[in-house]
Scaffold this motif. Structure first.
Motif, PDB file in Angstrom:
ATOM      1  N   GLU A   1       0.828  -1.204   0.000  1.00  0.00           N
ATOM      2  CA  GLU A   1       0.000   0.000   0.000  1.00  0.00           C
ATOM      3  C   GLU A   1       0.861   1.252   0.000  1.00  0.00           C
ATOM      4  N   GLU A   2       1.913   1.270   0.833  1.00  0.00           N
ATOM      5  CA  GLU A   2       2.797   2.434   0.887  1.00  0.00           C
ATOM      6  C   GLU A   2       3.441   2.678  -0.471  1.00  0.00           C
ATOM      7  N   VAL A   3       3.977   1.625  -1.067  1.00  0.00           N
ATOM      8  CA  VAL A   3       4.684   1.763  -2.344  1.00  0.00           C
ATOM      9  C   VAL A   3       3.729   2.187  -3.453  1.00  0.00           C
ATOM     10  N   GLN A   4       2.559   1.575  -3.545  1.00  0.00           N
ATOM     11  CA  GLN A   4       1.605   1.942  -4.589  1.00  0.00           C
ATOM     12  C   GLN A   4       1.168   3.398  -4.435  1.00  0.00           C
ATOM     13  N   ALA A   5       0.980   3.847  -3.190  1.00  0.00           N
ATOM     14  CA  ALA A   5       0.573   5.239  -2.942  1.00  0.00           C
ATOM     15  C   ALA A   5       1.659   6.215  -3.386  1.00  0.00           C
ATOM     16  N   ILE A   6       2.907   5.848  -3.206  1.00  0.00           N
ATOM     17  CA  ILE A   6       4.010   6.732  -3.588  1.00  0.00           C
ATOM     18  C   ILE A   6       4.223   6.715  -5.097  1.00  0.00           C
ATOM     19  N   ILE A   7       4.180   5.543  -5.701  1.00  0.00           N
ATOM     20  CA  ILE A   7       4.436   5.420  -7.140  1.00  0.00           C
ATOM     21  C   ILE A   7       3.278   5.949  -7.969  1.00  0.00           C
ATOM     22  N   GLY A   8       2.059   5.782  -7.477  1.00  0.00           N
ATOM     23  CA  GLY A   8       0.906   6.287  -8.216  1.00  0.00           C
ATOM     24  C   GLY A   8       0.365   5.262  -9.198  1.00  0.00           C
ATOM     25  N   ASP A   9      -0.537   5.725 -10.050  1.00  0.00           N
ATOM     26  CA  ASP A   9      -1.273   4.829 -10.945  1.00  0.00           C
ATOM     27  C   ASP A   9      -0.549   4.456 -12.235  1.00  0.00           C
ATOM     28  N   LYS A  10       0.543   5.137 -12.536  1.00  0.00           N
ATOM     29  CA  LYS A  10       1.234   4.861 -13.797  1.00  0.00           C
ATOM     30  C   LYS A  10       1.841   3.458 -13.821  1.00  0.00           C
ATOM     31  N   PHE A  11       2.157   2.941 -12.640  1.00  0.00           N
ATOM     32  CA  PHE A  11       2.791   1.636 -12.530  1.00  0.00           C
ATOM     33  C   PHE A  11       1.915   0.713 -11.696  1.00  0.00           C
ATOM     34  N   SER A  12       1.743  -0.506 -12.151  1.00  0.00           N
ATOM     35  CA  SER A  12       0.981  -1.504 -11.424  1.00  0.00           C
ATOM     36  C   SER A  12       1.956  -2.379 -10.655  1.00  0.00           C
ATOM     37  N   ILE A  13       1.795  -2.408  -9.343  1.00  0.00           N
ATOM     38  CA  ILE A  13       2.691  -3.190  -8.494  1.00  0.00           C
ATOM     39  C   ILE A  13       2.011  -4.516  -8.160  1.00  0.00           C
ATOM     40  N   LYS A  14       2.683  -5.608  -8.486  1.00  0.00           N
ATOM     41  CA  LYS A  14       2.168  -6.947  -8.184  1.00  0.00           C
ATOM     42  C   LYS A  14       2.935  -7.528  -7.001  1.00  0.00           C
ATOM     43  N   SER A  15       2.224  -8.290  -6.198  1.00  0.00           N
ATOM     44  CA  SER A  15       2.853  -8.953  -5.054  1.00  0.00           C
ATOM     45  C   SER A  15       3.330 -10.343  -5.468  1.00  0.00           C
ATOM     46  N   LEU A  16       3.996 -11.018  -4.558  1.00  0.00           N
ATOM     47  CA  LEU A  16       4.408 -12.403  -4.806  1.00  0.00           C
ATOM     48  C   LEU A  16       3.188 -13.292  -5.023  1.00  0.00           C
ATOM     49  N   THR A  17       2.142 -13.076  -4.233  1.00  0.00           N
ATOM     50  CA  THR A  17       0.902 -13.843  -4.391  1.00  0.00           C
ATOM     51  C   THR A  17       0.321 -13.653  -5.781  1.00  0.00           C
ATOM     52  N   ASP A  18       0.374 -12.427  -6.290  1.00  0.00           N
ATOM     53  CA  ASP A  18      -0.172 -12.127  -7.620  1.00  0.00           C
ATOM     54  C   ASP A  18       0.483 -12.946  -8.726  1.00  0.00           C
ATOM     55  N   ILE A  19       1.748 -13.318  -8.529  1.00  0.00           N
ATOM     56  CA  ILE A  19       2.427 -14.117  -9.564  1.00  0.00           C
ATOM     57  C   ILE A  19       2.492 -15.596  -9.184  1.00  0.00           C
TER      58      ILE A  19
END
Length: 192
Positions: free
Chosen positions: A14-32
């Motif tokens: 959540e912290e990283v996605q909030a800082i990076i914003g919507d331009k980049f989609s951050i996937k977790s280990l579970t997501d892959i």
């Protein structure tokens, strides 16, 4: 653009996605579909962050980043450092905080810093980004937000702990915010 973050820690995500914003989609280990326990056997934050990205890239072939973060307390010779998440021998943060407070006791020297190192593996190149914030350790827990050692850390120039700050306020100044800001700036410069 999607990047895999070598974590399943929802607070970090959540912290990283909030800082990076919507331009980049951050996937977790579970997501892959990765449920592996990625090794962290390094003796520095850099080594541990690199281990995570090396592991993910070699197993999945995906662009990814990983971090290692910790609290360094001057009076404890930099401890807990790379062992911050399991300082008491377990991942129980209440026990970890208790141990820090016990070892510090009444020591008036309470200066400390949070440090984060991010390793990015992108297009078969490795990059590193670091962030740190100076502060001090207080004698008792304060606040209910954040995670980890946030209830006992007051950043320099502030009068409240990370755990007393709103997520938005913490994300303006935290060690992770600084490192992720550098990562985001790099990715934007690279026109991704």
């Amino acid at each position: 653009m999607a990047l895999v973050f070598a974590t399943n820690n929802t607070h970090k995500l959540e912290e990283v996605q909030a800082i990076i914003g919507d331009k980049f989609s951050i996937k977790s280990l579970t997501d892959i579909g990765c449920s592996d326990d990625i090794p962290e056997t390094g003796v520095t934050f850099e080594e541990n962050a690199k281990q995570k990205t090396d592991y993910l890239f070699h197993k999945y072939g995906l662009d990814c980043f990983g971090d290692d973060s910790g609290l360094e307390i001057d009076a404890l010779n930099g401890e807990p450092g790379v062992y911050s998440a399991r300082y008491s021998g377990s991942r129980d943060m209440e026990k970890n905080i208790d141990l820090v407070l016990s070892r510090l006791g009444d020591n008036p020297k309470r200066t400390a810093r949070f440090r984060t190192v991010i390793s990015l593996f992108l297009d078969q190149q490795q990059y590193f980004f670091e962030g740190s914030i100076e502060g001090r350790i207080i004698h008792e827990r304060r606040g209910s937000g954040g995670f980890g050692y946030d209830p006992i850390f007051i950043p320099e120039g502030y009068d409240k702990t990370f755990a007393e700050m709103s997520p938005e306020e913490k994300n303006q100044i935290s060690h992770r915010a600084i490192a992720v800001g550098k990562l985001a700036a790099f990715l934007k410069e690279d026109n991704r």
